[in-house]
Design a protein around this motif. Sequence first.
Motif, PDB file in Angstrom:
ATOM      1  N   LEU A 168      -2.323  10.267   1.665  1.00  0.00           N
ATOM      2  CA  LEU A 168      -2.208  10.140   3.123  1.00  0.00           C
ATOM      3  C   LEU A 168      -1.910   8.689   3.479  1.00  0.00           C
ATOM      4  CD1 LEU A 168      -5.163  11.985   2.591  1.00  0.00           C
ATOM      5  CD2 LEU A 168      -4.341  12.734   4.814  1.00  0.00           C
ATOM      6  N   ASP A 169      -0.831   8.466   4.198  1.00  0.00           N
ATOM      7  CA  ASP A 169      -0.429   7.110   4.567  1.00  0.00           C
ATOM      8  C   ASP A 169      -0.779   6.860   6.036  1.00  0.00           C
ATOM      9  OD1 ASP A 169       0.651   4.621   4.776  1.00  0.00           O
ATOM     10  OD2 ASP A 169       2.571   5.135   3.853  1.00  0.00           O
ATOM     11  N   GLU A 170      -1.856   6.196   6.269  1.00  0.00           N
ATOM     12  CA  GLU A 170      -2.336   5.927   7.633  1.00  0.00           C
ATOM     13  C   GLU A 170      -2.251   7.178   8.512  1.00  0.00           C
ATOM     14  OE1 GLU A 170      -1.097   2.211   9.366  1.00  0.00           O
ATOM     15  OE2 GLU A 170      -0.146   1.628   7.501  1.00  0.00           O
ATOM     16  N   PRO A 171      -2.924   8.245   8.113  1.00  0.00           N
ATOM     17  CA  PRO A 171      -2.714   9.523   8.791  1.00  0.00           C
ATOM     18  C   PRO A 171      -3.242   9.548  10.212  1.00  0.00           C
ATOM     19  CG  PRO A 171      -4.573   9.681   7.311  1.00  0.00           C
ATOM     20  CD  PRO A 171      -3.945   8.339   7.062  1.00  0.00           C
ATOM     21  N   LYS A 180       0.832  -1.211   0.000  1.00  0.00           N
ATOM     22  CA  LYS A 180       0.000   0.000   0.000  1.00  0.00           C
ATOM     23  C   LYS A 180       0.865   1.259   0.000  1.00  0.00           C
ATOM     24  CE  LYS A 180      -1.926  -1.086   3.934  1.00  0.00           C
ATOM     25  NZ  LYS A 180      -1.293  -2.368   4.245  1.00  0.00           N
ATOM     26  N   SER A 181       1.809   1.300   0.941  1.00  0.00           N
ATOM     27  CA  SER A 181       2.661   2.487   1.027  1.00  0.00           C
ATOM     28  C   SER A 181       3.494   2.643  -0.230  1.00  0.00           C
ATOM     29  CB  SER A 181       3.584   2.397   2.240  1.00  0.00           C
ATOM     30  OG  SER A 181       2.833   2.346   3.423  1.00  0.00           O
ATOM     31  N   THR A 182       3.987   1.529  -0.740  1.00  0.00           N
ATOM     32  CA  THR A 182       4.812   1.590  -1.943  1.00  0.00           C
ATOM     33  C   THR A 182       4.026   2.188  -3.106  1.00  0.00           C
ATOM     34  OG1 THR A 182       6.018  -0.346  -1.183  1.00  0.00           O
ATOM     35  CG2 THR A 182       6.238   0.228  -3.505  1.00  0.00           C
TER      36      THR A 182
HETATM   37 MG   LIG Z   1       2.625   1.219   4.939  1.00  0.00          MG
END
Ligand SMILES: [Mg+2]
Lengths: 261, 299
Positions: free
Chosen positions: A181-184, A53-55
């Motif tokens: 937004l990454d797990e904000p 996901k982050s990638t």
């Molecule tokens: Mg991640």
Amino acid sequence: MLPDPSRSAVQHGLVDVEQWSVWFGATAALSEVSLRITPGGVTALIGPSGCGKSTLLRSINRMNDGAAGLRHAGHIRLDGADIYAPSTDSSVLRQRVGMVFQRSNPFPKSVLDNVTYGARLNGMTDRRELEALAERSLRRAALWDEVKDRLGQSALRLSGGQQQRLCIARALANDPDVLLLDEPASALDPVATLRIEELLYDLRRDVTIVIVTHNLQQAARVSDRTAFLLAGRLIECDDTARLFTSPREPRTEAYITGRFG
Amino acid sequence: MSALAAPSRVQRTERMARRRRMGSFMTVVVWCAALLSVVPLILIAAHLIIGGARVLSPTFFTALPAPPGVSGGGVANGVAGTLVLLGIASVIGMPIGLGAGLYLAEHGRTRLATIVRYLSDVLSGLPSIVVGIFAWELIVRPSGQFSALAGGFALGMIMIPLVARATEEMVRLVPVALREAALALGFTRWRSSLQIVLRTALPGIVTAALVAVARVAGETAPLLFTAFGTPFWSLRLDRPIAALPLQIYNYATSPYDDWRAQAWGGALVLIALVLVISIIARRVTRSRFGAATGGARGD
Ligand SMILES: [Mg+2]
Ligand SMILES: Nc1ncnc2c1ncn2[C@@H]1O[C@H](COP(=O)(O)OP(=O)(O)OP(=O)(O)O)[C@@H](O)[C@H]1O
């Protein structure tokens, strides 16, 4: 029911991911992901830890650039232009595609300085103009009322939730077309989380939002569309309501009903 | 006795007692070692103060060295010369060390960085007299004379690796999250390095740089055939210049009693100078940690 995103005011911010693959050294983080993120509205990326996901999110503003052993294949287009084309300036791209991280990361400077940092980079020096920009951005991030009397104070004195909204304001000050937004909200308590979610709901009208979240209820609450990733592959992407109620893929169903991940 | 057999109660208490005896013995040993380690410092300090205080007077700071037999000479030119030499050394050592350290921290995995890091380690291990010879070859011999420039150059060479390694460490301490914040706002890599990373690391770097200055302030060997020293007042960069360590060396090895007394005085002044620099360095460090703990709050 969420309003129809196709009626949104946003014109820019169409992200087209085509057969996108990413490797870090020998490990494949993403494999041939294709995904269209339409302007306006919120797209949620869900999936178990390590699924990429982050990638994927960081591919959209080229924040992976410079990672050791990075290789990629395929294309990502923003409003039609290939963001990995040699002619693309990644720092210009990042002004159009803002990012908010899991842990709030304000600069150890005043609230005002934080919000106006990007603008000053672009040569804005007039104090009035900067203050107006700060107010506008802080209002958009629903933080203005809480900090308007302490703009000169260190941003590190704000609460965790305020710091995160400050980071959102800082990103919005660049007036981006897309906000990643990454797990904000994963480091925040329920009340602060709710404030962020409300904020996203308001922002979706004028900026394309992509959010990574581990919290399926959150994905269901804030997003119009949801993409489910598993082991670097896109399993399913659909309207959020449909994906959560009648997924087409058994693996999606297994994940959202909590049978793995 | 088998290792598997459970030790009896008696054996256990006996072993405990033995362990306790060993423990108290070792405590005494390390305590003595700790005491011994500070004895030289105390002896030197006492010697310096007793020997140096005798010649210390206002004129000691304002007068030039006096010929043997004439009382009341001073180290005015030595203090000034040392400051000049430290200035030149800083102008050379700090920017190069800073740039190299920043490069090592930001591009640490490249082949060039590995080579630079290795060479800088070699340079910091080099005996300082060798650096002096190098400066002599490079500057004194071609120009045909000893000079402040050559001395400052030698000291600057010694500073480079000290500043570079310290900068690298300090820059590495800057959280990745801060760099990413800057990059995500559209900062180019070098701009985020200069504006965010370097600024955040600056107090630490300043401290390290001052420590490096204090470290080279007392160097004598590299000045012997570069700055050379002079009994006269001179601040010209292309001429021999006086320096406190050189004066101490000359006085201490002279056959005259009043010159040897002057050496103690000079040593005291030099130590005081280094002390002042170190205190400033600590102040800067303290204000950094003060800002970090006073301003931040956990979430
Ligand atoms: Mg991640
Ligand atoms: N900079 C990197 N260098 C090497 N491997 C990486 C890097 N970033 C990610 N990876 C690898 O890529 C894969 C996907 O990681 P990613 O961070 O995208 O997962 P994620 O879905 O965001 O997980 P989480 O939910 O735990 O944040 C993982 O196997 C991870 O180890």
